[in-house]
Design a protein around this motif. Sequence first.
Motif, PDB file in Angstrom:
ATOM      1  N   ALA A 204     114.337  33.546  66.104  1.00 46.67           N
ATOM      2  CA  ALA A 204     114.779  33.830  67.468  1.00 46.67           C
ATOM      3  C   ALA A 204     115.739  32.759  67.959  1.00 46.67           C
ATOM      4  CB  ALA A 204     113.576  33.927  68.400  1.00 46.67           C
ATOM      5  N   LEU A 205     115.446  31.500  67.637  1.00 46.59           N
ATOM      6  CA  LEU A 205     116.313  30.409  68.070  1.00 46.59           C
ATOM      7  C   LEU A 205     117.671  30.478  67.378  1.00 46.59           C
ATOM      8  CD1 LEU A 205     113.791  27.442  68.252  1.00 46.59           C
ATOM      9  CD2 LEU A 205     114.838  28.660  70.156  1.00 46.59           C
ATOM     10  N   LEU A 206     117.667  30.828  66.086  1.00 46.55           N
ATOM     11  CA  LEU A 206     118.929  30.919  65.362  1.00 46.55           C
ATOM     12  C   LEU A 206     119.809  32.046  65.896  1.00 46.55           C
ATOM     13  CD1 LEU A 206     117.710  30.326  61.701  1.00 46.55           C
ATOM     14  CD2 LEU A 206     119.153  28.796  63.062  1.00 46.55           C
ATOM     15  N   ALA A 207     119.162  33.129  66.324  1.00 49.03           N
ATOM     16  CA  ALA A 207     119.916  34.282  66.806  1.00 49.03           C
ATOM     17  C   ALA A 207     120.285  34.188  68.279  1.00 49.03           C
ATOM     18  CB  ALA A 207     119.090  35.554  66.583  1.00 49.03           C
ATOM     19  N   ALA A 208     119.710  33.209  68.986  1.00 46.51           N
ATOM     20  CA  ALA A 208     119.918  33.118  70.425  1.00 46.51           C
ATOM     21  C   ALA A 208     121.319  32.607  70.757  1.00 46.51           C
ATOM     22  CB  ALA A 208     118.882  32.180  71.033  1.00 46.51           C
ATOM     23  N   PRO A 209     121.858  33.031  71.892  1.00 49.63           N
ATOM     24  CA  PRO A 209     123.173  32.526  72.325  1.00 49.63           C
ATOM     25  C   PRO A 209     123.066  31.055  72.736  1.00 49.63           C
ATOM     26  CG  PRO A 209     122.161  33.836  74.056  1.00 49.63           C
ATOM     27  CD  PRO A 209     121.277  33.987  72.845  1.00 49.63           C
ATOM     28  N   PRO A 210     124.196  30.380  72.894  1.00 54.18           N
ATOM     29  CA  PRO A 210     124.160  28.981  73.329  1.00 54.18           C
ATOM     30  C   PRO A 210     123.399  28.845  74.646  1.00 54.18           C
ATOM     31  CG  PRO A 210     126.355  29.586  72.615  1.00 54.18           C
ATOM     32  CD  PRO A 210     125.561  30.851  72.643  1.00 54.18           C
ATOM     33  N   CYS A 211     122.717  27.728  74.791  1.00 53.97           N
ATOM     34  CA  CYS A 211     121.914  27.538  75.987  1.00 53.97           C
ATOM     35  C   CYS A 211     122.090  26.117  76.495  1.00 53.97           C
ATOM     36  CB  CYS A 211     120.441  27.828  75.722  1.00 53.97           C
ATOM     37  SG  CYS A 211     119.683  26.738  74.498  1.00 53.97           S
ATOM     38  N   VAL A 212     121.655  25.903  77.732  1.00 57.10           N
ATOM     39  CA  VAL A 212     121.803  24.600  78.358  1.00 57.10           C
ATOM     40  C   VAL A 212     120.477  24.167  78.958  1.00 57.10           C
ATOM     41  CG1 VAL A 212     124.252  24.914  78.868  1.00 57.10           C
ATOM     42  CG2 VAL A 212     122.531  25.635  80.543  1.00 57.10           C
ATOM     43  N   GLU A 213     120.336  22.845  79.100  1.00 55.51           N
ATOM     44  CA  GLU A 213     119.205  22.264  79.810  1.00 55.51           C
ATOM     45  C   GLU A 213     119.691  21.889  81.203  1.00 55.51           C
ATOM     46  OE1 GLU A 213     115.709  19.216  78.486  1.00 55.51           O
ATOM     47  OE2 GLU A 213     117.765  18.552  78.179  1.00 55.51           O
ATOM     48  N   PRO A 214     118.977  22.272  82.258  1.00 54.79           N
ATOM     49  CA  PRO A 214     119.456  21.971  83.608  1.00 54.79           C
ATOM     50  C   PRO A 214     119.652  20.468  83.807  1.00 54.79           C
ATOM     51  CG  PRO A 214     117.626  23.513  83.684  1.00 54.79           C
ATOM     52  CD  PRO A 214     117.713  23.029  82.273  1.00 54.79           C
TER      53      PRO A 214
ATOM     54  N   ASP B  66     117.190  15.890  71.747  1.00 47.05           N
ATOM     55  CA  ASP B  66     117.674  17.176  72.275  1.00 47.05           C
ATOM     56  C   ASP B  66     117.516  18.335  71.306  1.00 47.05           C
ATOM     57  OD1 ASP B  66     118.441  15.990  74.704  1.00 47.05           O
ATOM     58  OD2 ASP B  66     120.359  15.353  73.850  1.00 47.05           O
ATOM     59  N   GLN B  67     116.352  18.421  70.688  1.00 46.74           N
ATOM     60  CA  GLN B  67     116.063  19.543  69.808  1.00 46.74           C
ATOM     61  C   GLN B  67     115.576  20.737  70.636  1.00 46.74           C
ATOM     62  OE1 GLN B  67     116.576  19.235  66.203  1.00 46.74           O
ATOM     63  NE2 GLN B  67     117.723  17.627  67.271  1.00 46.74           N
ATOM     64  N   VAL B  68     116.206  21.875  70.476  1.00 51.72           N
ATOM     65  CA  VAL B  68     115.804  23.077  71.217  1.00 51.72           C
ATOM     66  C   VAL B  68     114.587  23.692  70.529  1.00 51.72           C
ATOM     67  CG1 VAL B  68     116.488  25.376  71.994  1.00 51.72           C
ATOM     68  CG2 VAL B  68     118.165  23.490  71.990  1.00 51.72           C
ATOM     69  N   TYR B  69     113.482  23.747  71.259  1.00 52.22           N
ATOM     70  CA  TYR B  69     112.278  24.324  70.651  1.00 52.22           C
ATOM     71  C   TYR B  69     111.949  25.709  71.195  1.00 52.22           C
ATOM     72  CZ  TYR B  69     109.326  23.122  74.736  1.00 52.22           C
ATOM     73  OH  TYR B  69     108.763  23.050  75.991  1.00 52.22           O
ATOM     74  N   ALA B  70     112.554  26.082  72.309  1.00 55.31           N
ATOM     75  CA  ALA B  70     112.367  27.428  72.861  1.00 55.31           C
ATOM     76  C   ALA B  70     113.555  27.731  73.757  1.00 55.31           C
ATOM     77  CB  ALA B  70     111.065  27.531  73.650  1.00 55.31           C
ATOM     78  N   GLN B  71     113.787  29.027  73.969  1.00 56.83           N
ATOM     79  CA  GLN B  71     114.938  29.423  74.766  1.00 56.83           C
ATOM     80  C   GLN B  71     114.629  30.700  75.519  1.00 56.83           C
ATOM     81  OE1 GLN B  71     118.627  29.454  72.597  1.00 56.83           O
ATOM     82  NE2 GLN B  71     119.687  30.702  74.105  1.00 56.83           N
ATOM     83  N   TYR B  72     115.045  30.730  76.800  1.00 57.51           N
ATOM     84  CA  TYR B  72     114.877  31.905  77.648  1.00 57.51           C
ATOM     85  C   TYR B  72     116.248  32.242  78.228  1.00 57.51           C
ATOM     86  CZ  TYR B  72     109.991  30.750  77.109  1.00 57.51           C
ATOM     87  OH  TYR B  72     108.770  30.470  76.569  1.00 57.51           O
ATOM     88  N   GLY B  73     116.927  33.205  77.629  1.00 58.44           N
ATOM     89  CA  GLY B  73     118.285  33.503  78.035  1.00 58.44           C
ATOM     90  C   GLY B  73     119.178  32.307  77.758  1.00 58.44           C
ATOM     91  N   ALA B  74     119.818  31.796  78.808  1.00 62.83           N
ATOM     92  CA  ALA B  74     120.682  30.627  78.660  1.00 62.83           C
ATOM     93  C   ALA B  74     119.941  29.319  78.928  1.00 62.83           C
ATOM     94  CB  ALA B  74     121.873  30.733  79.602  1.00 62.83           C
ATOM     95  N   ARG B  75     118.628  29.403  79.087  1.00 62.62           N
ATOM     96  CA  ARG B  75     117.817  28.231  79.423  1.00 62.62           C
ATOM     97  C   ARG B  75     117.215  27.623  78.170  1.00 62.62           C
ATOM     98  NH1 ARG B  75     114.995  24.034  80.447  1.00 62.62           N
ATOM     99  NH2 ARG B  75     113.547  23.967  82.227  1.00 62.62           N
ATOM    100  N   CYS B  76     117.518  26.349  77.906  1.00 61.28           N
ATOM    101  CA  CYS B  76     116.961  25.630  76.761  1.00 61.28           C
ATOM    102  C   CYS B  76     115.729  24.832  77.171  1.00 61.28           C
ATOM    103  CB  CYS B  76     117.971  24.617  76.212  1.00 61.28           C
ATOM    104  SG  CYS B  76     119.316  25.333  75.290  1.00 61.28           S
ATOM    105  N   LEU B  77     114.766  24.791  76.301  1.00 63.60           N
ATOM    106  CA  LEU B  77     113.682  23.815  76.395  1.00 63.60           C
ATOM    107  C   LEU B  77     113.844  22.861  75.224  1.00 63.60           C
ATOM    108  CD1 LEU B  77     110.637  26.071  77.318  1.00 63.60           C
ATOM    109  CD2 LEU B  77     111.857  24.470  78.815  1.00 63.60           C
ATOM    110  N   LYS B  78     113.888  21.564  75.526  1.00 61.26           N
ATOM    111  CA  LYS B  78     114.211  20.577  74.502  1.00 61.26           C
ATOM    112  C   LYS B  78     113.100  19.546  74.347  1.00 61.26           C
ATOM    113  CE  LYS B  78     119.252  20.857  74.931  1.00 61.26           C
ATOM    114  NZ  LYS B  78     120.507  20.087  75.152  1.00 61.26           N
TER     115      LYS B  78
END
Length: 306
Positions: free
Chosen positions: A11-21, A61-73
Motif C-alpha cells: 500500500a505504501l509503495l502504491a500510494a501517491p506522494p504524501c506530506v507531514e504537516p 522520516d520513514q513513512v510507516y502509514a499514509q492516509y491520502g496525502a497525509r504521511c505518518l513518519k
Amino acid sequence: MPVLSAVLAAALLAAPPCVEPPPDPSNTYDAPHTYDKLVRDYPDIHIASDALPPGVRKVADQVYAQYGARCLKLDLYRPPGDKLPVVLFVHGGGWKSGYRSEFVPMALRLTQHGYAAVTLSYRLSGEARYPAAVQDVQDAVRWVRAHAVEFGLDAQRIALAGGSAGGQIASLAGVTAGGDVKGIVNIDGLSDFTTELALKYENDPKKNPSSAGAWFGGRYEEQPVLWREASPIRYVHAGMPPILFIGSAQPRFSAGREAMREQMTALGVASDELILPGTPHSFWLFDPWLQPTVDKTVTFLQQYLQ
C-alpha cells in the motif's frame, strides 16, 4: 514477510506522494515549554540532551502509514550490531499535542545499551479521534517487523514505551497487538479511564471538552463504551506482554495502575514498578530524572526482551 506487513508495504509503495504537516504553533507540549513551567519549582532540572552519540545512526522520516496525502513518519536510531531488539516510543500531549522528538533523549540512551529505538508520530485528536492513535502505533510495529532485515532489527524482540497519553496508548496498543509486542513501558499513563480518580480530571465538566473527551468525542456520560474500551486494564489476559510502570509523584496519572498489576499477578503475568518521589508529570524530559527512568527500563528489557 507476514501477510499484514506485505499488504502494508504494498500500500505504501502504491500510494501517491504524501506530506507531514508542519509544526503547529499552538502545539506547545515539548521540553522547552515544559521546562519553563517547571523550573521555578524544580530549579535543578535541565533538559535532557538529544545529541546523537558516536556510532549511533539516525534513519529519519520513514513513512510507516499514509492516509491520502497525509504521511505518518518515524525516526529510527540504531547502534552498531545486527538483529537488535527494538523499542518504539509514543509521545505524550493529552492525545491532542506533542511531537515524536519528546522521546529522543531516552531513545538515544537506550542505544547505548544495545537497543534500536524508534520515535513515531501519530494522528492527534484534532485530526482523528480514538482509536486512530492506537491503530497508528500498531501500524508502526508492523512497519518495524516488515523492515527488520533491512535495518538489522529483531522482529521477535519489540517493545512499546510511552509517556502520559503516550503511555496509555502504548499500553493499549501493546496488550491488543496479538503477540507482536513482547514488553511495555508505561510512563505515567492511565490504565483505567473509568476510575473515580481518572474521571475527576479527565471528565472535568469545567473543561469543554477535556483532553480525553476530545479524543473520545464526548464526555464519559456520552461515550461510556469508548472510555471503557480505551482502558488498558480491560485487556488483561494470560500471555499478554509484561509491563513496567514508571510513575511520577502525581497521583492523577496512577489511575488503574495498581488494580491492573493485581489482575496481571493473578494471571501469572509479570509487572514491575518504579515511582520517582518528588517528581512532576513529564519528568522523563529532564535530568536528573531521565537516568533512573532509563536504568529501570534497561533492567526490565534485559529480563523480558532477550
